[in-house]
Write an enzyme that holds these catalytic residues in place. Structure first.
Site, mmCIF file in Angstrom:
data_model
loop_
_atom_site.group_PDB
_atom_site.id
_atom_site.type_symbol
_atom_site.label_atom_id
_atom_site.label_comp_id
_atom_site.label_asym_id
_atom_site.label_seq_id
_atom_site.Cartn_x
_atom_site.Cartn_y
_atom_site.Cartn_z
ATOM 1 C CG ASP A 31 -57.768 -82.760 -0.743
ATOM 2 O OD1 ASP A 31 -58.168 -81.690 -0.231
ATOM 3 O OD2 ASP A 31 -56.555 -83.027 -0.907
ATOM 4 C CB ILE A 32 -54.684 -83.757 -5.095
ATOM 5 C CG1 ILE A 32 -53.870 -84.474 -6.151
ATOM 6 C CG2 ILE A 32 -53.803 -82.837 -4.268
ATOM 7 C CD1 ILE A 32 -53.357 -83.556 -7.263
ATOM 8 C CG ASN A 87 -58.860 -75.360 6.854
ATOM 9 O OD1 ASN A 87 -59.221 -75.556 8.007
ATOM 10 N ND2 ASN A 87 -58.360 -76.330 6.089
ATOM 11 N N GLY A 93 -54.771 -72.128 8.179
ATOM 12 C CA GLY A 93 -54.432 -73.373 7.502
ATOM 13 C C GLY A 93 -54.956 -73.474 6.090
ATOM 14 C CG HIS A 100 -61.758 -75.265 -0.193
ATOM 15 N ND1 HIS A 100 -60.949 -74.179 -0.439
ATOM 16 C CD2 HIS A 100 -61.079 -76.051 0.670
ATOM 17 C CE1 HIS A 100 -59.819 -74.306 0.254
ATOM 18 N NE2 HIS A 100 -59.877 -75.430 0.947
HETATM 19 P P1 5GP Z 1 -57.083 -75.766 2.371
HETATM 20 O O1 5GP Z 1 -55.801 -76.046 3.086
HETATM 21 O O2 5GP Z 1 -56.959 -74.548 1.481
HETATM 22 O O3 5GP Z 1 -58.285 -75.746 3.257
HETATM 23 O O4 5GP Z 1 -57.307 -77.014 1.445
HETATM 24 C C1 5GP Z 1 -56.858 -77.088 0.122
HETATM 25 C C2 5GP Z 1 -56.947 -78.532 -0.307
HETATM 26 O O5 5GP Z 1 -56.783 -78.594 -1.706
HETATM 27 C C3 5GP Z 1 -55.865 -79.439 0.316
HETATM 28 O O6 5GP Z 1 -56.483 -80.453 1.078
HETATM 29 C C4 5GP Z 1 -55.109 -79.973 -0.911
HETATM 30 O O7 5GP Z 1 -54.726 -81.323 -0.770
HETATM 31 C C5 5GP Z 1 -56.110 -79.778 -2.030
HETATM 32 N N1 5GP Z 1 -55.511 -79.577 -3.349
HETATM 33 C C6 5GP Z 1 -54.460 -78.760 -3.644
HETATM 34 N N2 5GP Z 1 -54.215 -78.791 -4.964
HETATM 35 C C7 5GP Z 1 -55.110 -79.646 -5.520
HETATM 36 C C8 5GP Z 1 -55.332 -80.103 -6.862
HETATM 37 O O8 5GP Z 1 -54.669 -79.703 -7.822
HETATM 38 N N3 5GP Z 1 -56.349 -80.983 -7.046
HETATM 39 C C9 5GP Z 1 -57.116 -81.439 -5.999
HETATM 40 N N4 5GP Z 1 -58.079 -82.333 -6.299
HETATM 41 N N5 5GP Z 1 -56.929 -81.037 -4.720
HETATM 42 C C10 5GP Z 1 -55.942 -80.144 -4.487
#
Ligand code: 5GP
Ligand code: ZN
Length: 145
Positions: A31-32, A87, A93, A100
């Site tokens: 995760d970034i 999520n 969220g 994922h």
């Molecule tokens: P969500 O909030 O949708 O469950 O999680 C999305 C996740 O994707 C977040 O933890 C966010 O930091 C991660 N994320 C968003 N953009 C990128 C990206 O371009 N690369 C990576 N590796 N992670 C990302």
């Protein structure tokens, strides 16, 4: 797959990621904005679906199996624990509408509930990020020979 979707583009390799595990069907990458160092995302490479509700059961099962593989690798890599988070919908969220699993290793002695704060535990630098990725890769190889 959906060319407008960030995770479809990561799955296709058109946006780079730090990979820790990959099969024909799934990709796991760092995760970034980690909530804990080693925070990993597991996505399907087979199809785009937004949430668990519109994900076919076989794809969901493949994703969960991959999340388990990554989690086992983290424990083999001497982390102390691991959290799985998934999520759904903006009100749940979810920021990226491509299903994922978050697989989040917990450092030994960390204890307590996971604090969900995006980017709260950033890597010191690229070398530290690479070291965490390599540690998780090695753990996966050891736990899943
Ligand atoms: P969500 O909030 O949708 O469950 O999680 C999305 C996740 O994707 C977040 O933890 C966010 O930091 C991660 N994320 C968003 N953009 C990128 C990206 O371009 N690369 C990576 N590796 N992670 C990302
Ligand atoms: Zn997608």
């Amino acid at each position: 797959m959906n060319t407008d979707c960030l995770f479809c583009r990561i799955a296709a390799g058109s946006i780079p990621s730090v990979k820790v595990y990959e099969t024909d069907g799934v990709l796991a990458f760092l995760d970034i904005s980690p909530v804990e160092k080693g925070h990993t995302l597991v996505i399907s490479k087979r199809a785009h679906s937004a949430t668990i509700l519109d994900t076919p059961p076989d794809i969901a099962a493949e994703l969960l199996a991959a999340a388990k593989t990554v989690a086992a690798g983290m424990m083999a890599a001497s982390f102390g624990g691991v959290n799985l988070v998934q999520n759904n919908f903006p009100d749940g969220g979810q920021a990226v509408p491509h299903i994922h699993f978050h697989v989040i290793p917990r450092a030994k002695g960390r204890q307590g509930p996971l604090v969900w704060a995006s980017g709260s535990n950033p890597y010191a630098d690229d070398a530290e990020r690479a070291a965490f990725a390599e540690r998780i890769r090695a753990g996966i190889a050891a736990a899943n020979p």
